[in-house]
Motif scaffolding. Structure first.
Motif, PDB file in Angstrom:
ATOM      1  N   THR A 122      49.015 -38.354 -95.824  1.00 12.33           N
ATOM      2  CA  THR A 122      48.564 -37.189 -95.049  1.00 12.33           C
ATOM      3  C   THR A 122      49.733 -36.464 -94.401  1.00 12.33           C
ATOM      4  N   VAL A 194      38.965 -42.603 -89.354  1.00 15.45           N
ATOM      5  CA  VAL A 194      38.729 -41.171 -89.145  1.00 15.45           C
ATOM      6  C   VAL A 194      39.678 -40.627 -88.082  1.00 15.45           C
ATOM      7  N   VAL A 195      39.810 -41.369 -86.975  1.00 13.89           N
ATOM      8  CA  VAL A 195      40.686 -40.932 -85.884  1.00 13.89           C
ATOM      9  C   VAL A 195      42.131 -40.845 -86.346  1.00 13.89           C
ATOM     10  N   LEU A 198      42.690 -37.941 -88.927  1.00 13.62           N
ATOM     11  CA  LEU A 198      42.633 -36.645 -88.247  1.00 13.62           C
ATOM     12  C   LEU A 198      43.890 -36.403 -87.417  1.00 13.62           C
ATOM     13  N   THR A 201      46.691 -35.546 -89.683  1.00 11.86           N
ATOM     14  CA  THR A 201      46.483 -34.207 -90.238  1.00 11.86           C
ATOM     15  C   THR A 201      46.944 -33.136 -89.253  1.00 11.86           C
ATOM     16  N   VAL A 202      46.591 -33.321 -87.972  1.00 17.07           N
ATOM     17  CA  VAL A 202      47.050 -32.392 -86.928  1.00 17.07           C
ATOM     18  C   VAL A 202      48.567 -32.388 -86.852  1.00 17.07           C
TER      19      VAL A 202
END
Length: 436
Positions: A122, A194-195, A198, A201-202
């Motif tokens: 990612t 998921v955390v 994410l 990704t940020v």
């Protein structure tokens, strides 16, 4: 104060103040995780190195024979194997470090390791390539090599800590007890995953807006390159060598505490750059672990030779017999704890100074072009002189080890001779006392 009292005072200070601190450092879970992750990479590096040795063995009649037997394209296997070994060290280390770290908290580390791999992909940038069929998006193959090892290690440590924190805080999906454990574990990892994804990704988009353009580029420019430049310089390597051997001399596994988790990743990256880009780094993993560890930490194989050939005391003769077999494969616990070297004020001195001297000879001999670069990975247990040829592909690698062996022998000589004399006199006195 009498000398014996001073010595006792120093010994008490070491045992009470220094050893507990050093022991806590040695058991630090993040350092252990880094060590475990790098250890997982070792088989790949060794396999890749053997492929290089087979393909690039420096003997022209052999190369001609292989070309006649298997055709002019017989070397194609080298690139395939190198891509499958050296080419994936970053992702293997990423999984290994995260898995080990999470496991140290008593949590199943396998799902965390898998999530860390996803986080690693990612955070990295997908590149666009023009082909005959149009534009293709893909990760550069260099993304998975040691070039991105620091990024992989940082992602692994961060992912591991976030994962274990969320699991410990019960931020998971609970399934009934009737659900098979293999399925339940994956659902446990779902919300933490998921955390983590994410979050990375940020970070991906945040760093895309910076002058570096990506998180891996930031790590390379700001962290990896400066740190590696200092850590693999002559001064940096000397400092690492000294700390390693001080810890060993105090009875702690200096290699596991300082070398494997901190210095080895930098040496692996240097080795990778030498192979891929002819970078010319002197300090690589085989340079230190095969060139400096002659008989093990402290360069103790010359000590074993002295004990076998010249020792007068029964203790040293016996330790020499016990130590020669393991010593040939760079395992020296029989010597370290048998003489003993640990907490021995006489033998601690050469144990610390000798590897520094050997490293200095190897470093500057390589710097002036006398010795070849150590660009072939071989197991650290490979016997000295054999490893000298294999890790350099040159007989001058053997010459470097011969010179280092001689240097180590003469540094150790006055100290081991004095210790032999002391033990011989003690044995003679004990025999006289027994005869009376």
């Amino acid at each position: 104060m009498a000398k014996s009292e001073q010595s006792k005072s120093k010994s008490n200070f070491i045992e009470e103040k220094f050893l507990p601190v050093a022991a806590r450092i040695g058991s630090q879970r993040h350092l252990i995780a880094l060590r475990d992750g790098i250890v997982m990479v070792m088989p790949l590096l060794i396999l890749g190195a053997f492929a290089m040795i087979i393909a690039e063995f420096p003997f022209q009649p052999y190369l001609d024979f292989m070309a006649r037997t298997f055709g002019e394209d017989w070397l194609a296997f080298e690139g395939i194997i190198m891509n499958a070994t050296y080419g994936i060290v970053a992702i293997v280390a990423c999984f290994g470090v995260c898995s080990s770290l999470v496991s140290s908290y008593g949590i199943d580390g396998t799902p965390a390791g898998i999530i860390s791999l996803s986080a690693f992909f990612t955070i990295n940038v997908v590149s666009a390539f023009e082909t005959a069929d149009g534009t293709v998006e893909a990760w550069l193959t260099g993304t998975f090599t040691a070039e991105f090892l620091f990024t992989a290690l940082l992602v692994a440590l961060a992912s591991g800590e976030i994962y274990r924190l969320l699991v410990q805080k019960k931020f998971t999906i609970k399934l009934p007890a009737s659900v098979p454990g293999a399925v339940s574990r994956q659902f446990t990892a779902l919300l933490p995953g998921v955390v983590i994804i994410l979050l990375f990704t940020v970070l991906h988009f945040l760093f895309a807006a910076t002058p570096w353009g990506s998180f891996p580029e930031f790590v390379s420019v700001v962290i990896s390159t400066p740190l590696r430049g200092a850590g693999t310089s002559y001064i940096g390597t000397v400092l690492g060598c000294i700390v390693e051997h001080i810890l060993w001399a105090l009875g702690l596994h200096g290699s596991s505490i300082i070398i494997f988790p901190i210095f080895e990743p930098m040496w692996v990256m240097n080795l990778q750059e030498n192979i891929a880009n002819a970078a010319g780094h002197i300090v690589t993993q085989p340079f230190y672990e095969n060139g400096v560890w002659i008989g093990g930490s402290g360069c103790t194989l010359p000590v074993v030779v002295y004990m076998l050939v010249f020792a007068k005391s029964k203790l040293l003769k016996q330790v020499g017999k016990l130590g020669i077999g393991p010593g040939l494969f760079n395992i020296n616990e029989p010597v370290t704890f048998g003489l003993p070297i640990v907490l021995n004020p006489i033998l601690m001195i050469p144990f610390i100074l000798t590897p520094v001297a050997v490293m200095t000879v190897q470093y500057f001999g390589t710097a002036i072009g006398l010795f070849p670069l150590c660009n072939y990975m071989v197991p650290w247990t490979t016997p000295v002189f054999i490893s000298g040829f294999l890790m350099t592909g040159s007989l001058m690698g053997v010459v470097a080890q011969i010179i280092s062996f001689v240097v180590a022998f003469f540094i150790w000589l006055p100290f081991i001779r004095a210790w032999d004399k002391t033990n011989y006199e003690m044995e003679q006195e004990a025999e006289l006392a027994a005869a009376e």
